[in-house]
Design a protein around this motif. Structure first.
Motif, short mmCIF file in Angstrom:
data_model
loop_
_atom_site.label_atom_id
_atom_site.label_comp_id
_atom_site.label_asym_id
_atom_site.label_seq_id
_atom_site.Cartn_x
_atom_site.Cartn_y
_atom_site.Cartn_z
N TYR A 164 -9.87 18.36 -8.08
CA TYR A 164 -10.20 17.29 -7.49
C TYR A 164 -10.93 16.13 -8.11
O TYR A 164 -10.64 15.17 -8.42
N ASN A 165 -11.86 16.76 -9.08
CA ASN A 165 -12.84 15.70 -9.79
C ASN A 165 -11.98 15.11 -10.81
O ASN A 165 -11.95 13.87 -11.46
N ALA A 166 -11.12 16.18 -11.62
CA ALA A 166 -10.29 15.76 -12.85
C ALA A 166 -9.24 14.57 -12.23
O ALA A 166 -8.99 13.58 -12.80
N HIS A 167 -8.68 14.82 -10.89
CA HIS A 167 -7.80 14.08 -10.43
C HIS A 167 -8.20 12.59 -10.31
O HIS A 167 -7.76 11.43 -10.80
N ARG A 168 -9.66 12.54 -9.93
CA ARG A 168 -9.92 10.98 -9.83
C ARG A 168 -10.31 10.55 -11.03
O ARG A 168 -10.71 9.54 -11.05
N GLU A 169 -10.30 11.19 -12.08
CA GLU A 169 -10.81 10.59 -13.29
C GLU A 169 -9.25 10.27 -14.04
O GLU A 169 -9.35 9.61 -15.10
N THR A 170 -8.07 10.54 -13.66
CA THR A 170 -7.01 10.30 -14.05
C THR A 170 -6.57 8.76 -14.25
O THR A 170 -7.06 7.97 -13.16
N ALA A 171 -5.69 8.27 -15.06
CA ALA A 171 -5.40 6.74 -15.33
C ALA A 171 -4.81 6.47 -14.06
O ALA A 171 -5.00 5.31 -13.56
N HIS A 172 -3.75 7.40 -13.37
CA HIS A 172 -2.90 7.01 -12.40
C HIS A 172 -3.83 6.87 -11.18
O HIS A 172 -3.76 6.00 -10.18
N PHE A 173 -4.88 7.58 -10.90
CA PHE A 173 -5.88 7.50 -9.77
C PHE A 173 -6.32 6.24 -9.95
O PHE A 173 -6.70 5.50 -9.04
N GLN A 174 -6.84 6.01 -11.17
CA GLN A 174 -7.87 4.63 -11.14
C GLN A 174 -6.78 3.37 -10.96
O GLN A 174 -7.51 2.51 -10.25
N LYS A 175 -5.69 3.64 -11.31
CA LYS A 175 -4.84 2.14 -11.09
C LYS A 175 -4.88 2.35 -9.81
O LYS A 175 -4.52 1.14 -9.08
N PHE A 176 -4.40 3.52 -8.92
CA PHE A 176 -4.14 3.39 -7.37
C PHE A 176 -5.46 2.83 -6.86
O PHE A 176 -5.24 2.10 -5.99
N PHE A 177 -6.74 3.28 -7.36
CA PHE A 177 -7.77 2.57 -6.66
C PHE A 177 -7.93 1.28 -6.87
O PHE A 177 -8.41 0.57 -5.74
N GLU A 178 -7.85 1.01 -8.18
CA GLU A 178 -8.08 -0.65 -8.25
C GLU A 178 -7.01 -1.55 -7.60
O GLU A 178 -7.19 -2.49 -7.10
N THR A 179 -5.71 -0.91 -7.57
CA THR A 179 -4.58 -1.68 -6.99
C THR A 179 -4.82 -1.68 -5.47
O THR A 179 -4.58 -2.85 -5.00
N PHE A 208 0.63 -1.32 -0.28
CA PHE A 208 -0.09 -0.13 0.15
C PHE A 208 0.96 1.30 -0.05
O PHE A 208 0.62 2.32 -0.92
N THR A 209 2.03 1.33 0.83
CA THR A 209 2.77 2.32 0.85
C THR A 209 3.63 2.76 -0.47
O THR A 209 3.70 3.86 -0.93
N ALA A 210 3.81 1.55 -1.06
CA ALA A 210 4.57 1.85 -2.49
C ALA A 210 3.31 2.53 -3.56
O ALA A 210 3.90 3.34 -4.18
N ALA A 211 2.13 2.15 -3.47
CA ALA A 211 1.12 2.42 -4.07
C ALA A 211 0.65 4.04 -3.91
O ALA A 211 0.58 4.89 -4.85
N LEU A 212 0.82 4.24 -2.59
CA LEU A 212 0.68 5.81 -2.31
C LEU A 212 1.62 6.55 -2.67
O LEU A 212 1.43 7.64 -3.25
N GLN A 213 3.08 6.17 -2.64
CA GLN A 213 4.04 6.78 -2.96
C GLN A 213 3.99 7.28 -4.50
O GLN A 213 4.20 8.42 -5.13
N GLU A 214 3.51 6.27 -5.37
CA GLU A 214 3.52 6.20 -6.79
C GLU A 214 2.32 7.22 -7.11
O GLU A 214 2.42 8.11 -7.95
N ILE A 215 1.19 7.16 -6.62
CA ILE A 215 -0.01 8.00 -6.63
C ILE A 215 0.41 9.36 -6.39
O ILE A 215 0.33 10.36 -7.21
N ALA A 216 1.08 9.93 -5.28
CA ALA A 216 1.56 10.95 -4.82
C ALA A 216 2.52 11.86 -5.80
O ALA A 216 2.29 12.97 -6.36
#
Length: 159
Positions: free
Chosen positions: A115-130, A70-78
């Protein structure tokens, strides 16, 4: 909401974070370090309400078996969000010392549209699914910024 959470929310919103509203200045420090003063945002500017950034605080409980992942995924999304999204001003994540599987994430955006645009990005979607199955609980706190201030400090290499 318990007292500990309220104290953490107060500390996060009143002490740690800034919206850049003045010119940035670099100040040399001892050795190779540079401190960059970002500025101070308040809810009033010259007696008028200032345009407020959009701020949210997320509390995430993570399955202890998945903390490293989780920490690795959090570092990547940030990292990706800060690098690629101009409307993302701040993403800070901390874990509680007495409860290291509980994370508090302070998020600050130019506005709600960013904020809404951030939630639609590919990297946010990847973080959420991961992390979907790693996160056992999600709580989101909508907050109004009152005072936001910070100094960014990091070490620079001579190489």
């Amino acid at each position: 909401m318990n007292v500990r959470t309220l104290r953490l929310v107060f500390a996060l919103t009143s002490c740690l974070f800034a919206h850049v509203v003045v010119a940035q200045t670099n100040r040399p420090q001892a050795g190779n370090a540079t401190m960059q003063t970002l500025g101070l945002w308040t809810s009033t500017a010259g007696g008028r309400p200032a345009a407020a950034p959009y701020v949210r605080i997320a509390q995430l409980d993570v399955d202890p078996r998945h903390l490293e992942e989780f920490t690795a995924a959090l570092q990547e999304i940030a990292s990706t969000s800060m690098r690629e999204e101009p409307g993302v001003f701040t993403l800070y994540a901390v874990s509680l010392k007495e409860n290291p599987h509980r994370f508090q994430v302070f998020e600050m955006y130019k506005d709600e549209a960013a904020y809404n645009a951030h939630r639609e990005t590919a990297h946010f979607q990847k973080f959420f699914e991961t992390t979907r199955k790693m996160v056992t609980s999600r709580t989101f706190l909508d907050v109004d910024p009152v005072v936001l201030g910070a100094k960014a400090y990091w070490e620079h290499s001579d190489h």
